[in-house]
Motif scaffolding. Structure first.
Motif, PDB file in Angstrom:
ATOM      1  N   LEU A 130     -91.444  23.109  10.645  1.00 17.34           N
ATOM      2  CA  LEU A 130     -90.779  23.038   9.345  1.00 17.34           C
ATOM      3  C   LEU A 130     -90.568  24.466   8.852  1.00 17.34           C
ATOM      4  O   LEU A 130     -91.089  25.409   9.431  1.00 17.34           O
ATOM      5  N   ALA A 131     -89.833  24.600   7.761  1.00 18.02           N
ATOM      6  CA  ALA A 131     -89.600  25.956   7.263  1.00 18.02           C
ATOM      7  C   ALA A 131     -89.553  25.958   5.752  1.00 18.02           C
ATOM      8  O   ALA A 131     -89.230  24.955   5.133  1.00 18.02           O
ATOM      9  N   ILE A 132     -89.916  27.087   5.209  1.00 13.15           N
ATOM     10  CA  ILE A 132     -89.736  27.284   3.774  1.00 13.15           C
ATOM     11  C   ILE A 132     -88.878  28.522   3.601  1.00 13.15           C
ATOM     12  O   ILE A 132     -89.274  29.617   3.969  1.00 13.15           O
ATOM     13  N   ASP A 133     -87.705  28.303   3.116  1.00 14.02           N
ATOM     14  CA  ASP A 133     -86.779  29.413   2.954  1.00 14.02           C
ATOM     15  C   ASP A 133     -85.991  29.193   1.674  1.00 14.02           C
ATOM     16  O   ASP A 133     -84.893  28.654   1.702  1.00 14.02           O
ATOM     17  N   PRO A 134     -86.565  29.586   0.542  1.00 13.10           N
ATOM     18  CA  PRO A 134     -85.875  29.309  -0.716  1.00 13.10           C
ATOM     19  C   PRO A 134     -84.542  30.034  -0.821  1.00 13.10           C
ATOM     20  O   PRO A 134     -83.725  29.693  -1.658  1.00 13.10           O
ATOM     21  N   SER A 135     -84.340  31.019   0.024  1.00 11.05           N
ATOM     22  CA  SER A 135     -83.083  31.762  -0.054  1.00 11.05           C
ATOM     23  C   SER A 135     -81.952  30.998   0.612  1.00 11.05           C
ATOM     24  O   SER A 135     -80.795  31.357   0.497  1.00 11.05           O
ATOM     25  N   SER A 136     -82.306  29.925   1.325  1.00  9.11           N
ATOM     26  CA  SER A 136     -81.299  29.306   2.186  1.00  9.11           C
ATOM     27  C   SER A 136     -80.151  28.688   1.410  1.00  9.11           C
ATOM     28  O   SER A 136     -79.097  28.442   1.967  1.00  9.11           O
ATOM     29  N   GLU A 137     -80.357  28.475   0.128  1.00  8.98           N
ATOM     30  CA  GLU A 137     -79.267  27.911  -0.661  1.00  8.98           C
ATOM     31  C   GLU A 137     -78.073  28.878  -0.696  1.00  8.98           C
ATOM     32  O   GLU A 137     -76.933  28.467  -0.610  1.00  8.98           O
ATOM     33  N   CYS A 138     -78.392  30.170  -0.822  1.00  7.24           N
ATOM     34  CA  CYS A 138     -77.305  31.137  -0.847  1.00  7.24           C
ATOM     35  C   CYS A 138     -76.913  31.547   0.564  1.00  7.24           C
ATOM     36  O   CYS A 138     -75.743  31.679   0.888  1.00  7.24           O
ATOM     37  N   SER A 139     -77.914  31.736   1.427  1.00 11.70           N
ATOM     38  CA  SER A 139     -77.589  32.268   2.750  1.00 11.70           C
ATOM     39  C   SER A 139     -77.218  31.167   3.730  1.00 11.70           C
ATOM     40  O   SER A 139     -76.982  31.430   4.890  1.00 11.70           O
ATOM     41  N   LYS A 140     -77.195  29.933   3.243  1.00 13.58           N
ATOM     42  CA  LYS A 140     -76.899  28.761   4.076  1.00 13.58           C
ATOM     43  C   LYS A 140     -77.872  28.658   5.236  1.00 13.58           C
ATOM     44  O   LYS A 140     -77.511  28.389   6.376  1.00 13.58           O
ATOM     45  N   GLY A 141     -79.136  28.901   4.919  1.00 14.16           N
ATOM     46  CA  GLY A 141     -80.172  28.653   5.923  1.00 14.16           C
ATOM     47  C   GLY A 141     -80.349  29.786   6.896  1.00 14.16           C
ATOM     48  O   GLY A 141     -79.799  29.762   7.984  1.00 14.16           O
ATOM     49  N   SER A 142     -81.096  30.791   6.485  1.00  9.13           N
ATOM     50  CA  SER A 142     -81.248  31.909   7.399  1.00  9.13           C
ATOM     51  C   SER A 142     -82.296  31.597   8.461  1.00  9.13           C
ATOM     52  O   SER A 142     -82.283  32.178   9.522  1.00  9.13           O
ATOM     53  N   ILE A 143     -83.218  30.686   8.146  1.00 12.54           N
ATOM     54  CA  ILE A 143     -84.164  30.344   9.201  1.00 12.54           C
ATOM     55  C   ILE A 143     -84.031  28.883   9.575  1.00 12.54           C
ATOM     56  O   ILE A 143     -83.778  28.046   8.734  1.00 12.54           O
ATOM     57  N   LEU A 144     -84.194  28.632  10.813  1.00 12.87           N
ATOM     58  CA  LEU A 144     -84.125  27.286  11.395  1.00 12.87           C
ATOM     59  C   LEU A 144     -82.778  26.600  11.197  1.00 12.87           C
ATOM     60  O   LEU A 144     -82.561  25.525  11.696  1.00 12.87           O
ATOM     61  N   GLY A 145     -81.883  27.224  10.463  1.00 17.30           N
ATOM     62  CA  GLY A 145     -80.610  26.570  10.204  1.00 17.30           C
ATOM     63  C   GLY A 145     -79.677  26.697  11.394  1.00 17.30           C
ATOM     64  O   GLY A 145     -78.872  25.825  11.663  1.00 17.30           O
ATOM     65  N   ASP A 146     -79.838  27.773  12.098  1.00 23.07           N
ATOM     66  CA  ASP A 146     -78.954  28.050  13.210  1.00 23.07           C
ATOM     67  C   ASP A 146     -79.344  27.183  14.404  1.00 23.07           C
ATOM     68  O   ASP A 146     -80.434  27.292  14.939  1.00 23.07           O
ATOM     69  N   LYS A 147     -78.410  26.337  14.805  1.00 21.63           N
ATOM     70  CA  LYS A 147     -78.750  25.342  15.824  1.00 21.63           C
ATOM     71  C   LYS A 147     -78.970  25.941  17.206  1.00 21.63           C
ATOM     72  O   LYS A 147     -79.519  25.305  18.082  1.00 21.63           O
ATOM     73  N   THR A 148     -78.517  27.178  17.392  1.00 20.66           N
ATOM     74  CA  THR A 148     -78.684  27.750  18.722  1.00 20.66           C
ATOM     75  C   THR A 148     -80.115  28.237  18.939  1.00 20.66           C
ATOM     76  O   THR A 148     -80.503  28.552  20.041  1.00 20.66           O
ATOM     77  N   ARG A 149     -80.888  28.291  17.856  1.00 22.72           N
ATOM     78  CA  ARG A 149     -82.247  28.784  18.005  1.00 22.72           C
ATOM     79  C   ARG A 149     -83.148  27.668  18.543  1.00 22.72           C
ATOM     80  O   ARG A 149     -82.921  26.513  18.296  1.00 22.72           O
ATOM     81  N   MET A 150     -84.145  28.045  19.262  1.00 18.32           N
ATOM     82  CA  MET A 150     -85.136  27.114  19.796  1.00 18.32           C
ATOM     83  C   MET A 150     -84.501  25.998  20.609  1.00 18.32           C
ATOM     84  O   MET A 150     -84.791  24.827  20.405  1.00 18.32           O
ATOM     85  N   GLU A 151     -83.633  26.394  21.496  1.00 18.13           N
ATOM     86  CA  GLU A 151     -82.896  25.394  22.280  1.00 18.13           C
ATOM     87  C   GLU A 151     -83.812  24.515  23.113  1.00 18.13           C
ATOM     88  O   GLU A 151     -83.650  23.301  23.154  1.00 18.13           O
ATOM     89  N   GLU A 152     -84.778  25.176  23.779  1.00 21.05           N
ATOM     90  CA  GLU A 152     -85.683  24.420  24.658  1.00 21.05           C
ATOM     91  C   GLU A 152     -86.500  23.430  23.849  1.00 21.05           C
ATOM     92  O   GLU A 152     -86.647  22.276  24.219  1.00 21.05           O
ATOM     93  N   LEU A 153     -87.004  23.919  22.735  1.00 19.26           N
ATOM     94  CA  LEU A 153     -87.890  23.088  21.919  1.00 19.26           C
ATOM     95  C   LEU A 153     -87.115  21.933  21.287  1.00 19.26           C
ATOM     96  O   LEU A 153     -87.644  20.827  21.148  1.00 19.26           O
ATOM     97  N   SER A 154     -85.857  22.182  20.913  1.00 19.26           N
ATOM     98  CA  SER A 154     -85.090  21.081  20.302  1.00 19.26           C
ATOM     99  C   SER A 154     -84.871  19.938  21.276  1.00 19.26           C
ATOM    100  O   SER A 154     -84.699  18.796  20.866  1.00 19.26           O
ATOM    101  N   GLY A 155     -84.895  20.255  22.577  1.00 17.21           N
ATOM    102  CA  GLY A 155     -84.694  19.197  23.562  1.00 17.21           C
ATOM    103  C   GLY A 155     -86.002  18.532  23.976  1.00 17.21           C
ATOM    104  O   GLY A 155     -86.003  17.624  24.800  1.00 17.21           O
ATOM    105  N   ASP A 156     -87.093  18.992  23.430  1.00 16.90           N
ATOM    106  CA  ASP A 156     -88.422  18.496  23.827  1.00 16.90           C
ATOM    107  C   ASP A 156     -88.754  17.269  22.982  1.00 16.90           C
ATOM    108  O   ASP A 156     -88.762  17.338  21.752  1.00 16.90           O
ATOM    109  N   LYS A 157     -89.022  16.156  23.654  1.00 11.25           N
ATOM    110  CA  LYS A 157     -89.232  14.917  22.873  1.00 11.25           C
ATOM    111  C   LYS A 157     -90.548  14.943  22.091  1.00 11.25           C
ATOM    112  O   LYS A 157     -90.761  14.113  21.206  1.00 11.25           O
ATOM    113  N   ASN A 158     -91.407  15.877  22.400  1.00 11.37           N
ATOM    114  CA  ASN A 158     -92.659  15.977  21.642  1.00 11.37           C
ATOM    115  C   ASN A 158     -92.589  17.019  20.533  1.00 11.37           C
ATOM    116  O   ASN A 158     -93.608  17.443  19.996  1.00 11.37           O
ATOM    117  N   ALA A 159     -91.362  17.467  20.255  1.00 13.81           N
ATOM    118  CA  ALA A 159     -91.199  18.448  19.169  1.00 13.81           C
ATOM    119  C   ALA A 159     -90.177  17.921  18.169  1.00 13.81           C
ATOM    120  O   ALA A 159     -89.201  17.276  18.550  1.00 13.81           O
TER     121      ALA A 159
END
Ligand code: GDP
Length: 371
Positions: A130-159
């Motif tokens: 999970l993430a806490i990024d109060p700035s994401s409202e203006c920056s449109k999600g600077s953390i975890l928002g970018d779908k290209t990040r954590m590619e391996e983990l996003s495909g992991d059924k235990n994550a």
């Protein structure tokens, strides 16, 4: 021109006999318009609380996600269902290690989470990020928002990876994340990571909802102890110097020694845990296991000396107060009567016709009368 093109087309050559165009077929009788509509309506509809509860307890990620969406929603009818779901999940939560991960942008948080996450799931663990990024409202999600990040983990059924709730104050975002932790734990996630950027207030919020706080740092040239606030360093249960690879290894070792010295200056923690400084390369997956071993030792030590449970209890009380404050504030500022009077009072205060305290008193009196 168009005629020429038509004549040129091989299919229109008289020699080309292989192709026959069949007469068109009739459309099937029903294209299921009604059921499509029903499906779309269903997608938007809020389900009964039991559906989410049973789904979450059975480890259904789709229903978990939908419930988290309700938690994040500010609509009253969503909140009502969300609160019911949280209440039912609460007795099934808590059985996890909650780890806060912070560091300046670019330090390698997502690369690290991916490496550590894969290590955890390879050992049979289930991880929610999970993430806490109060700035994401203006920056449109600077953390975890970018779908290209954590590619391996996003495909992991235990994550399960969930970006920061985007709307609202830090308090609001933090409360939603804390409630999401409960749902994730009830769904069987026994490892919770909460990522935040190490540049503002959000570390305190993350620290107040996690068992272990990991600070990722970089080895700089001569500025090892700068750029990160002393308070954040003091919160850390472990400092990991990332990007210790290639020709950066030596610099990382020097930084490690310096941070170690700096940590000596802090008083002993209530947990009696002595924070270590390690180096790692998240990119090359080096040093990950050693960091995990530290987290495990911490869990063992603080469970033995009871700090683990005392801290969680203190956090629960803290969050009760935070929630009261947040909800009181919201219920106050959301009242149309207050909104109206607030404008008038602001004007008085601005022109010195009323003191701030008298104006606040009048507004609070009005609020008390409205309830
Ligand atoms: P974040 O902003 O803190 O989440 O950082 P990222 O994980 O997105 O990483 C920022 C950049 O640093 C990316 O280009 C990564 O590939 C790179 N990076 C992350 N970890 C390492 C590492 O251990 N070694 C090296 N050399 N590069 C890394």
């Amino acid at each position: 021109m168009a005629e020429n093109k038509k004549a040129d087309h091989p299919e229109n050559s008289p020699e080309y006999k292989g192709l026959m165009v069949n007469a068109g077929i009739d459309q099937p009788e029903s294209v299921n318009q009604d059921s499509v509509k029903r499906f779309l309506n269903k997608k938007r509809a809020v389900l009964a609380p039991e559906v989410y509860i049973n789904g979450i307890l059975a480890g259904d990620i789709t229903l978990l996600s939908k419930a988290v969406t309700l938690v994040e929603s500010s609509k009253k009818e969503h909140q009502q269902v969300a609160q019911e779901v949280i209440k039912a999940c609460l007795p099934h939560s808590g059985n996890s290690i909650r780890i806060g991960i912070t560091g300046v942008p670019g330090v390698g948080k997502s690369t690290f989470i991916e490496a550590m996450g894969r290590y955890i799931t390879s050992k049979g663990g289930k991880l929610a990020v999970l993430a806490i990024d109060p700035s994401s409202e203006c920056s449109k999600g600077s953390i975890l928002g970018d779908k290209t990040r954590m590619e391996e983990l996003s495909g992991d059924k235990n994550a399960y990876i969930r970006p920061s709730p985007s709307a609202g104050s830090l308090g609001g975002v933090a409360r939603k994340t804390r409630e999401t932790i409960i749902l994730c734990e009830a769904a069987g996630f026994d490892h919770i990571f909460i990522e935040t950027v190490g540049v503002g207030q959000s570390e305190t919020a993350v620290h107040s909802m996690t068992d272990f706080f990991l600070l990722l740092m970089l080895a700089g040239a001569g500025d090892e102890l700068q750029g990160i606030k002393r308070g954040i360093m003091e919160m850390a249960d472990l400092i990991a110097i990332n990007k210790a690879d290639g020709n950066n290894v030596e610099k990382a070792d020097i930084a490690k020694a310096q941070y170690k010295n700096a940590l000596h200056l802090f008083p002993l923690k209530e947990s009696e845990w002595i924070p270590q400084v390690l180096t790692c390369s998240a990119y090359h997956k080096v040093g990950i296991e050693a960091i995990w071993d530290q987290i495990e030792s911490y869990r063992q030590q603080t469970r033995n000396n009871d700090h683990f449970f005392r801290k969680r209890n203190a956090q629960a009380i803290y969050w009760m107060h935070e929630t009261i404050e947040e909800q009181l504030k919201r219920s106050f500022y959301d009242r149309p009567e207050i909104k109206e009077k607030l404008k008038i009072m602001e004007n008085y205060v601005m022109h010195d016709t009323m003191s701030s305290f008298v104006a606040a008193g009048e507004l609070l009196d009005l609020y008390a009368r409205l309830r």
